[in-house]
Design a protein around this motif. Sequence first.
Motif, PDB file in Angstrom:
ATOM      1  N   ARG A 159      -0.697  -1.925  -4.582  1.00  0.00           N
ATOM      2  CA  ARG A 159       0.009  -2.358  -5.789  1.00  0.00           C
ATOM      3  C   ARG A 159       0.434  -3.813  -5.617  1.00  0.00           C
ATOM      4  O   ARG A 159       0.641  -4.280  -4.505  1.00  0.00           O
ATOM      5  CB  ARG A 159       1.208  -1.478  -6.050  1.00  0.00           C
ATOM      6  CG  ARG A 159       0.803  -0.005  -6.151  1.00  0.00           C
ATOM      7  CD  ARG A 159       1.720   0.787  -7.030  1.00  0.00           C
ATOM      8  NE  ARG A 159       1.348   2.183  -7.073  1.00  0.00           N
ATOM      9  CZ  ARG A 159       0.531   2.718  -7.969  1.00  0.00           C
ATOM     10  NH1 ARG A 159      -0.007   1.964  -8.885  1.00  0.00           N
ATOM     11  NH2 ARG A 159       0.249   3.997  -7.944  1.00  0.00           N
ATOM     12  N   THR A 217      -1.835  -1.896 -10.109  1.00  0.00           N
ATOM     13  CA  THR A 217      -2.678  -1.876  -8.912  1.00  0.00           C
ATOM     14  C   THR A 217      -3.460  -3.175  -8.750  1.00  0.00           C
ATOM     15  O   THR A 217      -3.714  -3.891  -9.725  1.00  0.00           O
ATOM     16  CB  THR A 217      -3.683  -0.714  -8.974  1.00  0.00           C
ATOM     17  OG1 THR A 217      -4.567  -0.914 -10.068  1.00  0.00           O
ATOM     18  CG2 THR A 217      -2.979   0.633  -9.087  1.00  0.00           C
ATOM     19  N   VAL A 249      -3.160   3.340  -2.199  1.00  0.00           N
ATOM     20  CA  VAL A 249      -3.358   2.500  -3.380  1.00  0.00           C
ATOM     21  C   VAL A 249      -2.561   1.214  -3.202  1.00  0.00           C
ATOM     22  O   VAL A 249      -1.369   1.245  -2.899  1.00  0.00           O
ATOM     23  CB  VAL A 249      -2.897   3.233  -4.658  1.00  0.00           C
ATOM     24  CG1 VAL A 249      -3.062   2.344  -5.885  1.00  0.00           C
ATOM     25  CG2 VAL A 249      -3.665   4.535  -4.824  1.00  0.00           C
ATOM     26  N   ASP A 273      -6.494  -3.156  -8.108  1.00  0.00           N
ATOM     27  CA  ASP A 273      -7.720  -2.848  -8.850  1.00  0.00           C
ATOM     28  C   ASP A 273      -7.634  -3.423 -10.265  1.00  0.00           C
ATOM     29  O   ASP A 273      -8.586  -4.055 -10.749  1.00  0.00           O
ATOM     30  CB  ASP A 273      -7.927  -1.331  -8.996  1.00  0.00           C
ATOM     31  CG  ASP A 273      -7.762  -0.549  -7.720  1.00  0.00           C
ATOM     32  OD1 ASP A 273      -6.855  -0.853  -6.945  1.00  0.00           O
ATOM     33  OD2 ASP A 273      -8.536   0.390  -7.515  1.00  0.00           O
ATOM     34  N   ARG A 304     -12.229   2.990  -3.998  1.00  0.00           N
ATOM     35  CA  ARG A 304     -11.331   3.502  -5.041  1.00  0.00           C
ATOM     36  C   ARG A 304     -12.139   4.037  -6.222  1.00  0.00           C
ATOM     37  O   ARG A 304     -11.794   5.067  -6.798  1.00  0.00           O
ATOM     38  CB  ARG A 304     -10.382   2.409  -5.507  1.00  0.00           C
ATOM     39  CG  ARG A 304      -9.381   1.990  -4.478  1.00  0.00           C
ATOM     40  CD  ARG A 304      -8.098   2.756  -4.528  1.00  0.00           C
ATOM     41  NE  ARG A 304      -7.471   2.548  -5.814  1.00  0.00           N
ATOM     42  CZ  ARG A 304      -6.873   3.498  -6.503  1.00  0.00           C
ATOM     43  NH1 ARG A 304      -6.778   4.713  -6.014  1.00  0.00           N
ATOM     44  NH2 ARG A 304      -6.325   3.249  -7.673  1.00  0.00           N
ATOM     45  N   THR A 318       0.854  -1.184   0.000  1.00  0.00           N
ATOM     46  CA  THR A 318       0.000   0.000   0.000  1.00  0.00           C
ATOM     47  C   THR A 318       0.889   1.232   0.000  1.00  0.00           C
ATOM     48  O   THR A 318       1.753   1.385   0.861  1.00  0.00           O
ATOM     49  CB  THR A 318      -0.922   0.017   1.239  1.00  0.00           C
ATOM     50  OG1 THR A 318      -1.666  -1.204   1.264  1.00  0.00           O
ATOM     51  CG2 THR A 318      -1.873   1.191   1.190  1.00  0.00           C
TER      52      THR A 318
END
Length: 115
Positions: free
Chosen positions: A21, A28, A19, A30, A78, A14
């Motif tokens: 990773r 990411t 965020v 995400d 996010r 983080t």
Amino acid sequence: MTLVVVAEPAPLQTNADGVVRVGKTRVTLDTVIAVFKQGSTAEEIVYRYPSLRLADVYAAIAFYLNHQQEVETYLQLRQQQAQEIRKMNEAKFDPQGLRDRLMARQQERSHEIPG
């Protein structure tokens, strides 16, 4: 010979902005989870993002599957943050206003008489 089984921490980092990773990359969590949910395999994800290690992608997917509710909450947060940033940027830099100014400037230049 005995196989030693050792639990390894998830390869997730983080950053200061919160965020997450994957591995030692800029990719990411995400991104990895989004393409996984679209049906991509770990191998396909590594092919798309060659900075990732296959083992890290499998570990990130396993983390997601083991902590699905927490990760989904993180992903929703996010997404909300991204929408807020997009709205702020659109308010600051109105794309229609910019287009109108550029068109007006173009018309002014086309009406100028070369001297």
